[in-house]
Write a protein that holds these residues in place. Structure first.
Motif, short mmCIF file in Angstrom:
data_model
loop_
_atom_site.label_atom_id
_atom_site.label_comp_id
_atom_site.label_asym_id
_atom_site.label_seq_id
_atom_site.Cartn_x
_atom_site.Cartn_y
_atom_site.Cartn_z
N ASP A 1 38.62 42.16 35.48
CA ASP A 1 38.18 43.51 35.84
C ASP A 1 39.30 44.15 36.64
N PRO A 2 40.13 44.97 36.00
CA PRO A 2 41.31 45.50 36.70
C PRO A 2 40.97 46.31 37.94
N LEU A 3 39.80 46.90 38.00
CA LEU A 3 39.45 47.74 39.15
C LEU A 3 38.78 46.95 40.27
N SER A 4 38.58 45.67 40.06
CA SER A 4 37.98 44.84 41.11
C SER A 4 39.06 44.31 42.04
N PHE B 1 39.90 51.94 42.28
CA PHE B 1 39.54 50.55 42.51
C PHE B 1 38.22 50.50 43.27
N ASP B 2 37.56 49.35 43.28
CA ASP B 2 36.25 49.28 43.93
C ASP B 2 36.31 49.45 45.44
N ASN B 3 37.51 49.42 46.01
CA ASN B 3 37.66 49.68 47.45
C ASN B 3 38.06 51.12 47.75
N GLY B 4 38.04 51.97 46.71
CA GLY B 4 38.32 53.38 46.89
C GLY B 4 39.76 53.81 46.67
N VAL B 5 40.68 52.89 46.45
CA VAL B 5 42.08 53.23 46.22
C VAL B 5 42.22 53.90 44.86
N GLN C 1 38.11 41.97 44.38
CA GLN C 1 37.48 40.78 44.95
C GLN C 1 38.22 39.52 44.50
N GLY C 2 38.41 38.59 45.42
CA GLY C 2 39.04 37.32 45.11
C GLY C 2 40.54 37.42 44.95
N ASN C 3 41.15 36.28 44.67
CA ASN C 3 42.60 36.24 44.49
C ASN C 3 42.98 36.64 43.06
N GLY C 4 44.21 37.10 42.90
CA GLY C 4 44.72 37.41 41.58
C GLY C 4 44.26 38.73 41.01
N SER C 5 43.87 39.67 41.87
CA SER C 5 43.43 40.98 41.37
C SER C 5 44.63 41.81 40.94
N PHE C 6 44.33 42.84 40.17
CA PHE C 6 45.38 43.75 39.72
C PHE C 6 46.03 44.44 40.92
N LEU C 7 45.25 44.85 41.90
CA LEU C 7 45.80 45.51 43.09
C LEU C 7 46.73 44.56 43.83
N GLU C 8 46.34 43.31 43.91
CA GLU C 8 47.19 42.32 44.57
C GLU C 8 48.50 42.13 43.80
N TRP C 9 48.42 42.14 42.48
CA TRP C 9 49.61 42.00 41.62
C TRP C 9 50.56 43.17 41.84
N LEU C 10 50.01 44.38 42.00
CA LEU C 10 50.83 45.57 42.24
C LEU C 10 51.64 45.43 43.52
N ASN C 11 51.05 44.79 44.52
CA ASN C 11 51.68 44.71 45.84
C ASN C 11 52.51 43.44 46.04
N GLU C 12 52.66 42.64 44.98
CA GLU C 12 53.54 41.48 45.09
C GLU C 12 55.00 41.92 45.04
N ARG C 13 55.87 41.13 45.69
CA ARG C 13 57.30 41.41 45.63
C ARG C 13 57.77 41.40 44.18
N SER C 14 58.57 42.37 43.80
CA SER C 14 59.07 42.44 42.44
C SER C 14 59.88 41.19 42.09
#
Length: 760
Positions: free
Chosen positions: A256-259, A230-234, A261-274
């Protein structure tokens, strides 16, 4: 890049590459895996294409493989596909174009390794090809695609400079799963064929390994594979890739799955409660954590209720073990506040046993202490090793202080039934008062001694280590009998035969304690099986490691009389715990031709070290030992003709089949790679079912019941009335006169207390 790992990506692009070559004017296009070597022209394949076939596929197998437990077998091949896609030939034309378009339609989304879902990269899809396109040719030629999966049906030989398969010149060999650093092993994917130095196949493997090394294989093997981030190094790990696939299947897309920035990113989706974590209580189980959970079948078995009672246990595993095993980035732990979840609230335990004694019951007790520590249960340890004075008591592995009092509401008394009166005399009846009392008992035959049945009256429940023990004791027990297996965890040790003066030979090992009754442990049967299996000039040795032989001189003399063979080493002395495991690690196989075992601790320890085990297929060891991870020995049941220790005349136990045992010792000796593979399966089985983590979860489940029955001084919950009535009936039924004198006052007081509380 996000969807697939390097292997999945490399196989997914096959149809696009082949189509591109056709667009550039190719008449025929061949795909060839990089681990294939050709020895002559592809005359048969070119002939089929020239005669009108749209393509050529080679099946993995041309005949069934034996169903004997070795790998691969037919089912193993079925999971990965009928045809091997390391080789594929296509001719230009509309049919090939249609096939490539159809194939690419699936591979661009479903080219991953998940046999449980019926998918195995690009390969298994091609099972459809001869059905959808009847013009597809199937080449049934034994000289093509020779590899570990079909070598049981194909003989390799070298005549001069030419390699032959079943008497015909070989076309090509597929070195799938071969490691040039280990040329004596055919493939990491099989255990059916053992390479012997005199085989022509061994010469072929060595030639290939030498050729690779001559072309700088080590340099290329060390080249790293760069992972996307990801663009933050993860980093994008396997969990992230699988979830990206799931998101696409659900119709969820990201600009952009690797971005990040902003709300609704793929990384944010990964960390949402199942979405399946509907309770919304406790630390969240995120999409990432749920996917990780489903990728670990062993963790799923230990924590089956992820969103319920096992949530905290799973998170505890995650922080203590999982994050290291999977190198989980802290970004995926932040939803949990990057700190371990608080442990569930469990009642404290007083664990009483021979906590320093080097014996089976001592080791079992130490294992339960470790399991309770995993649960962070408040503990007080009461050591009574001096009561077992016939054993050495120098084990300091717990590294914890011992106490004389038992302040917690639960007693776990790891003392066998026959020694309960001795324990009671030492600790006094106050030790049991106002406590929930659990006894850990072991027993090795189907009939529990009638003389010991009055001991049930001191306890609220009994723990046993195996189904065999549970059935034997449960048949006569008036209180619950609960199976809680022993913890089996072994240190990371490297055993060197030279450290024990045993170098240069194939070692079979058996360990036992003379105090555990030599007739039951049956070392003479191991000696007889070994003698039948090997000629005196073969490089095989049997090591009989025992302790306490000096306390049983007649049995020791009998053993030495039977062990006169120069190839048999008798080692009767204590070793440190570490040296004992080093000896076990140094052996090539472990043998136990016991007549009965309550659990079979040394058998499980040998399996945990990855050793092939040959053992009697009866009694407690059957809980964890079977044909898929060991070599069970046939037996017949017999009755004891005379008493042996605590086992009276008429006791039922096993008489192992010596010929079967000898044959299996021979098989391990002749097929070491097969035995090694079986040992690895054994290691995995023990880790999954008998680790401290797995046993801790069983204890945690049982404690939910125990908490409901803990009695405060002067109180008796309504749900416990039936239990106390049963306890009174036991006392009256057996009669105080049958109990040992030391415990009769205790039973009278228990009866008076129950009468008073129940007003009867």
């Amino acid at each position: 890049i996000l969807r697939y790992d390097i292997l999945e990506l490399a196989t997914a692009v096959k149809p696009r590459c082949m189509k591109r070559l056709f667009e550039e004017g190719a008449e025929y296009v061949f795909y060839i895996d990089p681990d294939i070597v050709f020895f002559r022209p592809l005359e048969e394949a070119l002939g089929m294409l020239g005669e009108g076939a749209m393509g050529v596929l080679t099946p993995h197998l041309l005949a069934p493989l034996p169903r004997d437990g070795a790998l691969p077998d037919d089912r193993y091949i079925l999971r990965s596909g009928v045809y091997n896609l390391g080789f594929l030939a296509l001719s230009a034309g509309e049919e090939s174009e249609a096939l490539l378009d159809w194939w690419w339609g699936w591979l661009k989304t479903d080219c991953y390794r998940d046999p449980c879902k019926g998918v195995f990269v690009d390969q298994k899809w091609m099972d459809f090809a001869p059905v959808f396109w009847p013009q597809m040719g199937i080449l049934r030629d034994e000289t093509y695609n020779v590899a570990y999966w079909n070598l049981p049906q194909r003989d390799i030989e070298r005549r001069g400079e030419v390699w032959y398969v079943n008497g015909r010149p070989m076309t090509f060999f597929h070195f799938s799963g071969f490691d040039p650093e280990r040329p004596g092993i055919l493939s990491k994917h099989q255990n059916r064929i053992t390479i012997k130095p005199w085989m022509d196949l061994a010469r072929l493997l060595k030639w290939y390994a030498d050729t690779l090394k001559a072309h700088d294989y080590p340099t290329y093997a060390r080249m790293p594979v760069l992972l996307p981030r990801f663009d933050n190094g993860v980093p994008v790990d396997p969990v992230v890739r699988r979830l990206f696939q799931e998101a696409l299947e659900q119709g969820v897309s990201f600009a952009d799955p690797l971005s990040t920035q902003g709300n609704g990113s793929f990384l944010e989706w990964l960390n949402e409660r199942s979405p399946r974590d509907v309770s919304r209580e406790g630390p969240p189980i995120t999409r990432y954590l749920e996917q990780l959970y489903h990728m670990r079948s062993d963790v799923m078995r230990v924590y089956p209720d992820l969103f319920g009672e096992h949530r905290q246990g799973f998170i505890h595993w995650l922080f203590n073990t999982g994050r290291k095993e999977h190198d989980i980035h802290e970004a995926f732990l932040r939803p949990l506040d990057a700190s371990p979840a608080p442990a569930p609230s469990y009642p404290g335990f007083n664990v009483a046993s021979y906590l320093r004694t080097e014996s089976g019951i001592g080791e079992a007790a130490r294992g339960y202490v470790r399991a309770l520590q995993r649960l962070r249960v408040p503990l007080v340890l009461n050591d009574v090793s001096d009561l077992a004075e016939v054993y050495r008591s120098e084990d300091e592995s717990l590294n914890a202080p011992f106490a004389y009092d038992n302040p917690h509401p639960v007693n776990l008394i790891c003392v066998n039934a026959d020694q309960v009166p001795v324990f009671l005399q030492r600790m006094g009846e106050a030790y049991f008062k106002n406590r929930y009392n659990i006894g850990l008992w072991a027993w090795e035959t189907p009939d529990f001694p009638e003389a010991w049945r009055d001991r049930f009256a001191y306890f609220d429940e009994i723990w046993v280590a195996s189904d065999f023990e549970a059935e034997a004791i449960g048949l006569v027990s008036p209180i619950p009998v609960i199976k809680v297996p022993h913890v089996v965890e072994v240190p990371e040790v490297k055993g060197e035969k030279a450290d024990f003066g045993l170098e240069g030979e194939f070692l079979f090992l058996f360990m036992y304690d003379f105090h555990s009754i030599a007739a039951r442990k049956n070392p003479e049967a191991v000696i007889e099986a070994f003698s039948r299996a090997f000629h005196p000039d073969e490089p095989a040795r049997l090591v009989l490691k025992s302790v306490n032989g000096e306390h049983h001189p007649e049995a020791m003399r009998a053993l030495m009389g039977r062990a006169g063979d120069a190839r048999i080493t008798v080692m009767d002395r204590y070793l440190s715990a570490l040296d004992r495991f080093k000896l076990m690690a140094a052996c090539d196989a472990y043998v136990s031709l016991h007549r009965a075992e309550g659990f079979g601790l040394t058998i499980a320890e040998a399996m945990a070290l990855g050793k092939p085990v040959i053992a009697t297929d009866w009694s407690g060891n059957r809980d964890f030992m079977h044909v898929h991870n060991a070599f069970p020995v046939a037996y017949r049941l017999i009755r004891l003709e005379k008493a042996e220790g605590p086992y009276p005349e008429g006791t039922l136990w096993a008489d192992p089949d010596i010929e079967d045992a000898a044959a299996k010792m021979r098989r391990v000796f002749d097929h070491p790679e097969e035995a090694k593979a079986l040992g690895e399966r054994a290691r995995e089985a023990i880790r999954n079912s008998l680790s401290a983590e797995a046993v801790a979860q069983r204890i945690a489940s049982r404690m939910e019941v125990i908490k409901q029955h803990i009695v405060k001084p002067g109180e008796l919950p309504v749900e416990a009335v039936t239990d106390w009535r049963q306890r009174l009936r036991r006392t009256w039924h057996w009669g105080l006169g049958k109990a040992p004198p030391v415990v009769q006052p205790f039973l009278r007081r228990q009866g008076r207390r129950a009468k008073k509380l129940l007003k009867i």
